[in-house]
Structures are given as structure tokens and as C-alpha cells.
Design a protein around this motif. Structure first.
Motif, PDB file in Angstrom:
ATOM      1  N   GLY A 138       1.327  -1.608   0.417  1.00 49.91           N
ATOM      2  CA  GLY A 138       0.192   0.074   0.290  1.00 49.91           C
ATOM      3  C   GLY A 138       1.063   0.852   0.151  1.00 49.91           C
ATOM      4  N   SER A 139       2.245   0.971  -0.506  1.00 51.17           N
ATOM      5  CA  SER A 139       3.226   2.594   0.155  1.00 51.17           C
ATOM      6  C   SER A 139       3.682   3.086  -1.397  1.00 51.17           C
ATOM      7  CB  SER A 139       4.361   1.664   0.696  1.00 51.17           C
ATOM      8  OG  SER A 139       5.334   3.105   0.937  1.00 51.17           O
ATOM      9  N   LYS A 140       3.367   4.184  -1.554  1.00 50.36           N
ATOM     10  CA  LYS A 140       3.557   4.098  -2.681  1.00 50.36           C
ATOM     11  C   LYS A 140       5.203   4.397  -3.217  1.00 50.36           C
ATOM     12  CE  LYS A 140      -0.347   7.267  -3.349  1.00 50.36           C
ATOM     13  NZ  LYS A 140      -0.902   9.532  -3.473  1.00 50.36           N
ATOM     14  N   GLY A 141       5.862   4.829  -2.422  1.00 47.49           N
ATOM     15  CA  GLY A 141       6.731   4.728  -2.209  1.00 47.49           C
ATOM     16  C   GLY A 141       7.476   3.048  -2.843  1.00 47.49           C
ATOM     17  N   LEU A 142       7.116   2.214  -1.832  1.00 43.07           N
ATOM     18  CA  LEU A 142       6.860   0.913  -2.525  1.00 43.07           C
ATOM     19  C   LEU A 142       6.874   0.480  -3.389  1.00 43.07           C
ATOM     20  CD1 LEU A 142       6.670  -1.326   1.413  1.00 43.07           C
ATOM     21  CD2 LEU A 142       9.202  -0.290  -0.105  1.00 43.07           C
ATOM     22  N   ILE A 143       5.615   0.807  -4.025  1.00 41.40           N
ATOM     23  CA  ILE A 143       4.556   0.818  -4.998  1.00 41.40           C
ATOM     24  C   ILE A 143       5.956   0.660  -6.602  1.00 41.40           C
ATOM     25  CG2 ILE A 143       2.614   0.357  -6.582  1.00 41.40           C
ATOM     26  CD1 ILE A 143       1.414   0.518  -4.787  1.00 41.40           C
ATOM     27  N   LEU A 144       6.196   1.950  -6.425  1.00 42.43           N
ATOM     28  CA  LEU A 144       7.423   2.407  -7.262  1.00 42.43           C
ATOM     29  C   LEU A 144       8.262   1.968  -7.501  1.00 42.43           C
ATOM     30  CD1 LEU A 144       6.529   6.266  -7.415  1.00 42.43           C
ATOM     31  CD2 LEU A 144       5.741   4.854  -9.017  1.00 42.43           C
ATOM     32  N   TYR A 148      10.073  -4.130 -13.798  1.00 39.26           N
ATOM     33  CA  TYR A 148      11.185  -3.876 -14.963  1.00 39.26           C
ATOM     34  C   TYR A 148      12.463  -3.959 -15.308  1.00 39.26           C
ATOM     35  CZ  TYR A 148       5.903  -2.677 -16.141  1.00 39.26           C
ATOM     36  OH  TYR A 148       4.818  -3.175 -16.022  1.00 39.26           O
ATOM     37  N   PHE A 149      13.044  -3.006 -14.826  1.00 41.03           N
ATOM     38  CA  PHE A 149      15.116  -3.735 -14.160  1.00 41.03           C
ATOM     39  C   PHE A 149      15.049  -4.622 -14.734  1.00 41.03           C
ATOM     40  CE2 PHE A 149      18.821  -3.477 -13.471  1.00 41.03           C
ATOM     41  CZ  PHE A 149      19.847  -2.421 -13.724  1.00 41.03           C
ATOM     42  N   GLY A 150      14.888  -5.465 -14.004  1.00 37.67           N
ATOM     43  CA  GLY A 150      14.749  -6.841 -14.236  1.00 37.67           C
ATOM     44  C   GLY A 150      14.535  -7.558 -15.362  1.00 37.67           C
ATOM     45  N   LEU A 151      13.281  -7.355 -16.049  1.00 37.66           N
ATOM     46  CA  LEU A 151      13.103  -7.505 -17.427  1.00 37.66           C
ATOM     47  C   LEU A 151      13.756  -6.836 -18.339  1.00 37.66           C
ATOM     48  CD1 LEU A 151       9.493  -7.061 -17.221  1.00 37.66           C
ATOM     49  CD2 LEU A 151      10.824  -9.563 -17.664  1.00 37.66           C
ATOM     50  N   ALA A 152      14.648  -5.620 -18.174  1.00 34.51           N
ATOM     51  CA  ALA A 152      15.279  -5.042 -18.937  1.00 34.51           C
ATOM     52  C   ALA A 152      16.712  -6.212 -18.978  1.00 34.51           C
ATOM     53  CB  ALA A 152      15.545  -4.027 -18.673  1.00 34.51           C
ATOM     54  N   ALA A 153      17.561  -6.138 -17.819  1.00 28.40           N
ATOM     55  CA  ALA A 153      18.513  -6.847 -17.281  1.00 28.40           C
ATOM     56  C   ALA A 153      18.296  -8.484 -17.742  1.00 28.40           C
ATOM     57  CB  ALA A 153      18.407  -7.130 -16.337  1.00 28.40           C
ATOM     58  N   LEU A 154      17.663  -9.040 -17.822  1.00 28.32           N
ATOM     59  CA  LEU A 154      17.076 -10.348 -18.726  1.00 28.32           C
ATOM     60  C   LEU A 154      17.600 -10.620 -19.646  1.00 28.32           C
ATOM     61  CD1 LEU A 154      14.556 -11.823 -17.130  1.00 28.32           C
ATOM     62  CD2 LEU A 154      16.631 -12.643 -16.358  1.00 28.32           C
ATOM     63  N   ILE A 155      16.859  -9.594 -21.033  1.00 20.49           N
ATOM     64  CA  ILE A 155      17.301  -9.758 -22.064  1.00 20.49           C
ATOM     65  C   ILE A 155      18.327 -10.049 -22.825  1.00 20.49           C
ATOM     66  CG2 ILE A 155      16.646  -8.689 -24.195  1.00 20.49           C
ATOM     67  CD1 ILE A 155      14.363  -6.842 -23.061  1.00 20.49           C
ATOM     68  N   PRO A 156      19.984  -9.167 -22.698  1.00 20.50           N
ATOM     69  CA  PRO A 156      20.482 -10.070 -22.682  1.00 20.50           C
ATOM     70  C   PRO A 156      21.336 -11.771 -22.488  1.00 20.50           C
ATOM     71  CG  PRO A 156      21.110  -7.729 -21.901  1.00 20.50           C
ATOM     72  CD  PRO A 156      19.746  -8.198 -21.657  1.00 20.50           C
ATOM     73  N   VAL A 157      20.766 -11.654 -20.899  1.00 22.34           N
ATOM     74  CA  VAL A 157      21.449 -13.627 -20.788  1.00 22.34           C
ATOM     75  C   VAL A 157      20.400 -14.413 -21.319  1.00 22.34           C
ATOM     76  CG1 VAL A 157      21.341 -14.544 -18.630  1.00 22.34           C
ATOM     77  CG2 VAL A 157      21.073 -11.817 -18.576  1.00 22.34           C
ATOM     78  N   LYS A 175      24.237  -0.210 -24.860  1.00 23.91           N
ATOM     79  CA  LYS A 175      24.481   1.533 -25.742  1.00 23.91           C
ATOM     80  C   LYS A 175      23.148   1.644 -26.036  1.00 23.91           C
ATOM     81  CE  LYS A 175      27.191   2.615 -28.970  1.00 23.91           C
ATOM     82  NZ  LYS A 175      28.511   2.253 -30.375  1.00 23.91           N
ATOM     83  N   GLY A 176      22.641   0.456 -26.711  1.00 27.12           N
ATOM     84  CA  GLY A 176      21.530   0.645 -28.066  1.00 27.12           C
ATOM     85  C   GLY A 176      19.971   0.492 -26.950  1.00 27.12           C
ATOM     86  N   MET A 177      20.057   0.299 -25.911  1.00 26.18           N
ATOM     87  CA  MET A 177      18.858   1.029 -25.223  1.00 26.18           C
ATOM     88  C   MET A 177      18.708   2.565 -24.559  1.00 26.18           C
ATOM     89  SD  MET A 177      17.675  -2.154 -22.459  1.00 26.18           S
ATOM     90  CE  MET A 177      17.276  -3.467 -23.868  1.00 26.18           C
ATOM     91  N   PHE A 178      20.057   2.693 -24.029  1.00 25.97           N
ATOM     92  CA  PHE A 178      19.983   3.816 -24.079  1.00 25.97           C
ATOM     93  C   PHE A 178      20.432   4.799 -25.075  1.00 25.97           C
ATOM     94  CE2 PHE A 178      23.332   7.819 -23.592  1.00 25.97           C
ATOM     95  CZ  PHE A 178      22.508   8.271 -22.150  1.00 25.97           C
ATOM     96  N   LEU A 179      20.753   4.604 -25.864  1.00 26.95           N
ATOM     97  CA  LEU A 179      20.134   5.314 -28.047  1.00 26.95           C
ATOM     98  C   LEU A 179      19.139   5.391 -27.752  1.00 26.95           C
ATOM     99  CD1 LEU A 179      24.469   4.833 -28.901  1.00 26.95           C
ATOM    100  CD2 LEU A 179      23.336   6.681 -27.874  1.00 26.95           C
ATOM    101  N   SER A 180      18.388   4.542 -28.053  1.00 28.68           N
ATOM    102  CA  SER A 180      17.111   4.596 -28.746  1.00 28.68           C
ATOM    103  C   SER A 180      16.357   5.649 -27.473  1.00 28.68           C
ATOM    104  CB  SER A 180      16.507   3.128 -28.106  1.00 28.68           C
ATOM    105  OG  SER A 180      17.642   2.523 -28.812  1.00 28.68           O
ATOM    106  N   ILE A 181      16.179   4.830 -26.108  1.00 27.83           N
ATOM    107  CA  ILE A 181      15.397   5.933 -25.074  1.00 27.83           C
ATOM    108  C   ILE A 181      15.861   7.683 -25.175  1.00 27.83           C
ATOM    109  CG2 ILE A 181      15.073   6.855 -23.096  1.00 27.83           C
ATOM    110  CD1 ILE A 181      15.884   3.421 -22.283  1.00 27.83           C
ATOM    111  N   ILE A 182      16.693   7.900 -25.177  1.00 24.01           N
ATOM    112  CA  ILE A 182      16.946   9.823 -25.667  1.00 24.01           C
ATOM    113  C   ILE A 182      17.042   9.854 -27.099  1.00 24.01           C
ATOM    114  CG2 ILE A 182      19.386   9.346 -23.808  1.00 24.01           C
ATOM    115  CD1 ILE A 182      21.594   9.459 -25.612  1.00 24.01           C
ATOM    116  N   THR A 183      17.105   8.981 -27.479  1.00 22.78           N
ATOM    117  CA  THR A 183      16.660   9.653 -29.029  1.00 22.78           C
ATOM    118  C   THR A 183      15.228   9.573 -29.543  1.00 22.78           C
ATOM    119  OG1 THR A 183      17.552   7.878 -30.227  1.00 22.78           O
ATOM    120  CG2 THR A 183      19.378   9.580 -30.395  1.00 22.78           C
TER     121      THR A 183
END
Length: 325
Positions: free
Chosen positions: A101-107, A114-123, A158-166
Motif C-alpha cells: 500500500g505504500s506508493k514509494g514501495l509500489i514505485l 521492469y529493470f529486472g526484465l530489461a536486464a534479462l534480455i541480454p542474458v 548502449k543500444g537501449m540508452f541511445l534509443s531512449i534518449i533519441t
């Protein structure tokens, strides 16, 4: 890299690929697999997947010889369990944060998930390619994947970072860089693969495909898909002893329309039971319309090392819906 492709006179007659599978045979394999997967609440899925892959590989022929898939349901089951544990941890942390129920914990939980999912892609890419290729052979010679996990991670970060900022503009260059890293590390004996497509070319294909599909009310979509297909296939080079060969896909928009329209109708009118026919039609279209302009010494291949490679990330790549090669 176009200038390095110099076919010899022997390459004037291309080597062709052929898929010789039949929908009735595949249905006979998949029907009991479906039943067993349902009654075991999904536990049988790795064995079902292994049986399907063995059939599809055995029915794919190049230069008069069939490919073989040597993976087993037992190997895939071990990998399946490990993959499920990884996702269970990610999802469990997310749910614990939500129920707090904590907004901070939910975020924080959402970021972790989602960071875990992104980190799983290269693996997942690395593990799946190593396992799948190590279990694939042609004329008794196994394929191999030689990239390191670090190389895949560097390319993806590198690809994810540049794709996000562009705002997504760099995504075409990212896709090509990843394809070069994956294809460029495929080996079979003393044969190695390369990908020489360019991000700018892929970007223009996407740009043209988007606008023409919109202006033609979707009619050009099939031509767009065919052009993407040709880009990914026709830029694959195969090198042996300094001689380069090139794949060529002979697909077009009309062929894609016929394939996809037929597949959709089959699935609808058979209530999904016709998926083996869909698989066979798709394999035939992709494989039978592919040629290799080459001058390879197919007798001079060496066995690749395949020991000690498990299937942990084979099912993660399925779950994440990663289209690798």
C-alpha cells in the motif's frame, strides 16, 4: 561491406534450402503434446517444444542433407524451472510492494520488475543462442555461438540508452548492431557468419513502410514485411577460407499477403487446431524461398565444442518473445 562479396564461378548455381514437413505429420506430434501439456498444467511443455523442434529441423534440408536438433525435454525442463524461478522472484517482489500500500514501495517494486526484465534480455539472448546452436547440427557438425555475455550486455545497454534518449530513432541502428553481434558469432566448423546491413538502411525501410502503409490504408504492410524479411536475410554473409557467400531471400508483398491471409483463415476456421498447417506453410515460404550463393568446402568442417551448455535461458527468450535470428 558489399565489396568483400566475390562469388566464384561455382556460385552461379545457388544451393537451395527446402522444407519437407507435412502438416498431418506435425499435427500427429502436436496433438498429444497439447493434451499432455494441458493435463500436466504446463509441466510437459519443454518436452513438447523439443519434439516439435526435432521435427522441424529434420524436415529442413540444405545441399541434400538435413539439419538435426539434439536438445532434449529433460534439458529444457531444467532450464524451464530455472526461468520460472527468475520470473517468480521478479513478480513476487512486485506483488509484495503492491500489497504494502505504500506508493514509494509500489514505485520501487515496478522499477525493480521492469529493470529486472530489461536486464534479462541480454542474458536470454546469450543463453538461448548458445544452447540452441550447440544442439543444432548439419552432417554431424554442430553449430556454436562464440560471443561472450559481456559483449551482448554492452551492445544492449548502449543500444537501449541511445534509443531512449533519441526517442526511438536510434532503434534501427540498435537492431542492426545487435544483429551483427549475434550473427557475427555463429560458427560451424571453419565457417563463420557475418551481417553487413546498415542502420540507416533499416531506418529508411521502417520510415517508408510506416508512411506507405498508412497512406494505402494498410495495403503496403505486406510489402513492408517482405522488405524487412529481405533486409535481414540478404545481408547475411558466410565466410570460409577468405571466400564469401551470401544468402538471398526471394519473398515479396504478394507472397506475404497470401501466406498471412491464409494462416489467419486457417486459425479462425479450425479454432486453432490448424496451427500445425500454419507452421508448415510459414516454414515452406521462408525456407523454400531462400538460396545460398556459395562456394563452400562442405567436406572441410570441424566439430564445435558443445559440452557444458544448459537450456536455462531458452525459455526466457520465448517468454520475452525475442526474435533472435
Amino acid at each position: 561491406m558489399e565489396e568483400i562479396y566475390q562469388p566464384s564461378p561455382a556460385a552461379e548455381v545457388p544451393q537451395t534450402f527446402e522444407f519437407k514437413g507435412k502438416s498431418s505429420e506435425l499435427f500427429g506430434i502436436q496433438l498429444p503434446n497439447w493434451v499432455l501439456t494441458v493435463v500436466t498444467f504446463g509441466v510437459y511443455y519443454p518436452w513438447a517444444k523439443a519434439e516439435k523442434l526435432k521435427y522441424l529441423y529434420q524436415k529442413t534440408e540444405f545441399a541434400g542433407s538435413r539439419f538435426k536438433f539434439h536438445g532434449t525435454g529433460k534439458e529444457m525442463f531444467k532450464g524451464f524451472i530455472k526461468a520460472m524461478l527468475v520470473f517468480a522472484v521478479l513478480y513476487g517482489v512486485l506483488m509484495a510492494c503492491v500489497f504494502s500500500g505504500s506508493k514509494g514501495l509500489i514505485l520501487g517494486g515496478m522499477f525493480f520488475f521492469y529493470f529486472g526484465l530489461a536486464a534479462l534480455i541480454p542474458v536470454a539472448i546469450y543463453g538461448s543462442m548458445r544452447y540452441r546452436l550447440s544442439r543444432t547440427s548439419w552432417r554431424g557438425i554442430h553449430f556454436a555461438f562464440t560471443a561472450s555475455l559481456k559483449e551482448i550486455y554492452v551492445t544492449c545497454i548502449k543500444g537501449m540508452f541511445l534509443s531512449i534518449i533519441t526517442l526511438g530513432i536510434y532503434s534501427s541502428w540498435f537492431a542492426v548492431a545487435l544483429r551483427k553481434k549475434i550473427v557475427g558469432n555463429i560458427r560451424i566448423g571453419n565457417i563463420r557468419f557475418e551481417f553487413d546491413g546498415e542502420g540507416s538502411e533499416l531506418f529508411m525501410i521502417h520510415l517508408k513502410g510506416y508512411f506507405l502503409s498508412m497512406f494505402t490504408l494498410g495495403i503496403y504492410l505486406f510489402g513492408y514485411m517482405a522488405e524487412l524479411h529481405r533486409f535481414y536475410f540478404n545481408n547475411i554473409l558466410i565466410e570460409q577460407n577468405g571466400n564469401y557467400s551470401r544468402l538471398e531471400a526471394n519473398v515479396n508483398g504478394a507472397g506475404y499477403f497470401k501466406l498471412l491471409a491464409g494462416n489467419i483463415l486457417i486459425v479462425i476456421f479450425t479454432l486453432g487446431l490448424g496451427t500445425p498447417l500454419v507452421t508448415v506453410r510459414t516454414m515452406r515460404y521462408v525456407i523454400n524461398n531462400c538460396e545460398l550463393f556459395c562456394n563452400l568446402d562442405l567436406e572441410n568442417l570441424e566439430q564445435a565444442q558443445t559440452d557444458g551448455i544448459d537450456a536455462t535461458m531458452e525459455d526466457v527468450s520465448d517468454i520475452l518473445n525475442l526474435d533472435l535470428v
